[in-house]
Design a protein around this motif. Structure first.
Motif, mmCIF file in Angstrom:
data_model
loop_
_atom_site.group_PDB
_atom_site.id
_atom_site.type_symbol
_atom_site.label_atom_id
_atom_site.label_comp_id
_atom_site.label_asym_id
_atom_site.label_seq_id
_atom_site.Cartn_x
_atom_site.Cartn_y
_atom_site.Cartn_z
ATOM 1 N N ILE A 184 2.534 14.015 -6.636
ATOM 2 C CA ILE A 184 1.633 15.275 -6.054
ATOM 3 C C ILE A 184 0.450 14.915 -7.007
ATOM 4 O O ILE A 184 0.457 15.444 -8.212
ATOM 5 C CB ILE A 184 2.062 16.772 -6.235
ATOM 6 N N ALA A 233 8.309 22.413 -11.973
ATOM 7 C CA ALA A 233 6.981 22.830 -12.282
ATOM 8 C C ALA A 233 5.918 22.049 -11.349
ATOM 9 O O ALA A 233 6.257 20.887 -11.196
ATOM 10 C CB ALA A 233 6.393 22.415 -13.608
ATOM 11 N N ALA A 266 2.795 15.255 -15.835
ATOM 12 C CA ALA A 266 3.129 16.638 -16.003
ATOM 13 C C ALA A 266 3.380 16.926 -14.439
ATOM 14 O O ALA A 266 2.733 16.542 -13.544
ATOM 15 C CB ALA A 266 1.887 17.553 -16.452
ATOM 16 N N GLY A 267 4.352 17.939 -14.278
ATOM 17 C CA GLY A 267 4.570 18.595 -12.902
ATOM 18 C C GLY A 267 5.376 17.567 -11.985
ATOM 19 O O GLY A 267 6.178 16.746 -12.536
ATOM 20 N N TYR A 315 -7.314 22.882 -14.846
ATOM 21 C CA TYR A 315 -7.925 24.035 -13.797
ATOM 22 C C TYR A 315 -7.238 23.686 -12.517
ATOM 23 O O TYR A 315 -7.129 22.626 -12.212
ATOM 24 C CB TYR A 315 -9.181 23.866 -13.591
ATOM 25 N N VAL A 316 -6.571 24.759 -11.986
ATOM 26 C CA VAL A 316 -6.427 24.835 -10.565
ATOM 27 C C VAL A 316 -7.548 26.029 -9.751
ATOM 28 O O VAL A 316 -7.629 27.031 -10.539
ATOM 29 C CB VAL A 316 -4.901 25.448 -10.310
ATOM 30 N N ASP A 352 -0.265 12.410 -8.183
ATOM 31 C CA ASP A 352 0.352 11.653 -9.332
ATOM 32 C C ASP A 352 1.031 10.424 -8.874
ATOM 33 O O ASP A 352 1.480 10.581 -7.433
ATOM 34 C CB ASP A 352 1.355 12.457 -10.243
ATOM 35 N N ILE A 395 4.445 21.623 -16.824
ATOM 36 C CA ILE A 395 3.126 21.368 -16.964
ATOM 37 C C ILE A 395 2.299 21.922 -18.202
ATOM 38 O O ILE A 395 1.186 22.377 -18.323
ATOM 39 C CB ILE A 395 2.474 22.081 -15.664
ATOM 40 N N ALA A 442 1.635 22.732 -10.854
ATOM 41 C CA ALA A 442 0.497 23.449 -10.914
ATOM 42 C C ALA A 442 0.092 24.220 -9.820
ATOM 43 O O ALA A 442 -0.523 25.570 -9.957
ATOM 44 C CB ALA A 442 -0.661 22.615 -11.686
ATOM 45 N N ALA A 443 -0.259 23.467 -8.726
ATOM 46 C CA ALA A 443 -0.703 24.287 -7.650
ATOM 47 C C ALA A 443 0.049 25.575 -7.015
ATOM 48 O O ALA A 443 -0.472 26.699 -6.591
ATOM 49 C CB ALA A 443 -0.857 23.065 -6.329
ATOM 50 N N PHE A 490 -7.583 16.731 -5.849
ATOM 51 C CA PHE A 490 -8.881 16.458 -6.447
ATOM 52 C C PHE A 490 -9.832 16.239 -5.415
ATOM 53 O O PHE A 490 -9.861 15.207 -4.487
ATOM 54 C CB PHE A 490 -8.725 15.394 -7.529
ATOM 55 N N ALA A 529 -7.096 29.176 -12.459
ATOM 56 C CA ALA A 529 -6.048 29.122 -13.183
ATOM 57 C C ALA A 529 -6.220 27.959 -14.317
ATOM 58 O O ALA A 529 -6.107 27.075 -13.900
ATOM 59 C CB ALA A 529 -4.755 29.131 -12.441
ATOM 60 N N TYR A 544 -7.408 20.729 -7.253
ATOM 61 C CA TYR A 544 -7.236 20.458 -8.913
ATOM 62 C C TYR A 544 -8.740 20.116 -9.209
ATOM 63 O O TYR A 544 -9.659 19.350 -8.448
ATOM 64 C CB TYR A 544 -6.375 19.518 -9.199
HETATM 65 N N1 SAM Z 1 1.669 16.263 -10.569
HETATM 66 C C1 SAM Z 1 1.128 17.501 -11.084
HETATM 67 C C2 SAM Z 1 1.575 18.709 -10.595
HETATM 68 O O1 SAM Z 1 2.750 18.727 -9.986
HETATM 69 O O2 SAM Z 1 0.986 19.852 -10.589
HETATM 70 C C3 SAM Z 1 -0.499 17.272 -11.049
HETATM 71 C C4 SAM Z 1 -1.075 16.307 -11.707
HETATM 72 S S1 SAM Z 1 -2.749 15.998 -11.745
HETATM 73 C C5 SAM Z 1 -2.847 14.246 -12.408
HETATM 74 C C6 SAM Z 1 -3.254 16.972 -13.070
HETATM 75 C C7 SAM Z 1 -4.047 18.258 -12.501
HETATM 76 O O3 SAM Z 1 -3.137 19.257 -12.200
HETATM 77 C C8 SAM Z 1 -5.210 18.738 -13.669
HETATM 78 O O4 SAM Z 1 -6.340 18.280 -13.816
HETATM 79 C C9 SAM Z 1 -5.407 20.143 -13.138
HETATM 80 O O5 SAM Z 1 -5.989 20.465 -12.067
HETATM 81 C C10 SAM Z 1 -3.573 20.417 -12.901
HETATM 82 N N2 SAM Z 1 -2.918 21.030 -13.608
HETATM 83 C C11 SAM Z 1 -1.978 20.243 -14.593
HETATM 84 N N3 SAM Z 1 -1.279 21.084 -15.038
HETATM 85 C C12 SAM Z 1 -2.132 22.387 -15.391
HETATM 86 C C13 SAM Z 1 -1.786 23.617 -16.238
HETATM 87 N N4 SAM Z 1 -0.996 23.787 -16.926
HETATM 88 N N5 SAM Z 1 -2.661 24.634 -15.866
HETATM 89 C C14 SAM Z 1 -3.812 24.373 -14.909
HETATM 90 N N6 SAM Z 1 -3.634 23.203 -14.034
HETATM 91 C C15 SAM Z 1 -2.958 22.108 -14.298
#
Ligand code: SAM
Length: 238
Positions: A99, A123, A94-95, A227-228, A101, A22, A125-126, A145, A196, A170
């Motif tokens: 989730i 990884a 990312a991540g 942001y989380v 995504d 992430i 984010a949550a 979201f 965060a 998110y």
């Molecule tokens: N699939 C991802 C996961 O497993 O966390 C989430 C993807 S979602 C499209 C993207 C959102 O995740 C961002 O808008 C933010 O709210 C959160 N996010 C992703 N990377 C982050 C980071 N490094 N720090 C804080 N929040 C993050």
């Protein structure tokens, strides 16, 4: 990574759901790198963004785009490829895929067809935010979201006003201020939250305290980034 054992090699006819970093490119498992290096196809949300990670680890597998806009058709196409013996890895920007995504539709298609789906955890984010928040973490609701409209957001906050666990959201940089203001309008100023930002990245920042305290902190800091937000059920106590 040339000394990987065979358990790190992609096998024919399987779908791999692979968590990628992430932020910090090194937050990925050795097994994930092995599978990405040896699978037939990598389905990624954004080829250009994923290339940075793939180049970093010398991964040269065939890439295809699998994103929200083509998720339904692409799920069928990729499931067909798995059914005919290809190994397919899914990664998101990312991540963890699926989730907040793309990923869910392809996994469901494979489940319907009884094709094997293998998770490669990593990884998210949550969970990363919850783990360092200091907010109650035995149980939680992941809300992802919220809809962008104020009325929908406020309605959601009101519905879960007395929810017994922490709630994880998110939020984007464009809406974080409105999110906090709407939250205050429903839960008041004393509820404990964690915001965060930019987890695992250079400008990572974590603010924990009453909603009002965090709001003031955010006003005095740089806001760019991802942001989380975690909302606790309780007021602050250490
Ligand atoms: N699939 C991802 C996961 O497993 O966390 C989430 C993807 S979602 C499209 C993207 C959102 O995740 C961002 O808008 C933010 O709210 C959160 N996010 C992703 N990377 C982050 C980071 N490094 N720090 C804080 N929040 C993050």
């Amino acid at each position: 990574m040339s000394n990987l054992s065979s358990s790190f090699k992609a096998k024919p006819g399987k779908l791999y759901i692979i968590a990628t970093p992430i932020g910090n490119l090194e937050d990925i498992t050795i097994r994930a790198i092995g599978i990405l290096q040896t699978c037939d196809i990598i389905a990624c949300e954004n080829i250009n963004k994923s290339k940075r990670l793939l180049l970093y680890y010398g991964i040269t597998a065939q890439l295809t785009t699998y994103r929200e806009q083509n998720e339904c058709e692409k799920a069928i196409e990729l499931a067909d490829k798995i059914n005919s013996g290809n190994s397919v890895a899914v990664i998101s920007e990312a991540g963890t895929p699926a989730i907040s995504d793309p990923g869910f539709r392809l996994v469901r298609e494979c489940r319907h067809r009884q094709l094997p789906v293998i998770p490669l955890p990593g990884a998210n984010a949550a969970v990363s935010a919850l783990s360092i928040s200091g907010l109650p973490s035995d149980g939680f609701l992941f809300a992802g979201f919220l809809p962008p409209r104020k009325s929908a957001r406020v309605k959601f906050f009101a519905k879960y006003l007395d929810f017994e666990y922490s709630i994880i959201y998110y939020e984007s940089v464009h809406r974080i201020d409105k999110f906090i203001d709407d939250l205050i309008s429903v839960v008041g100023k004393e509820r404990v939250i964690c915001v965060a930002r930019e987890l695992t990245k250079t400008f990572e920042s974590i603010n924990v305290g009453s909603v009002m305290y965090v709001k003031e902190k955010l006003q005095s800091q740089a806001t760019k980034g991802e942001y989380v937000v975690i909302v606790s059920k309780e007021g602050f106590k250490l």
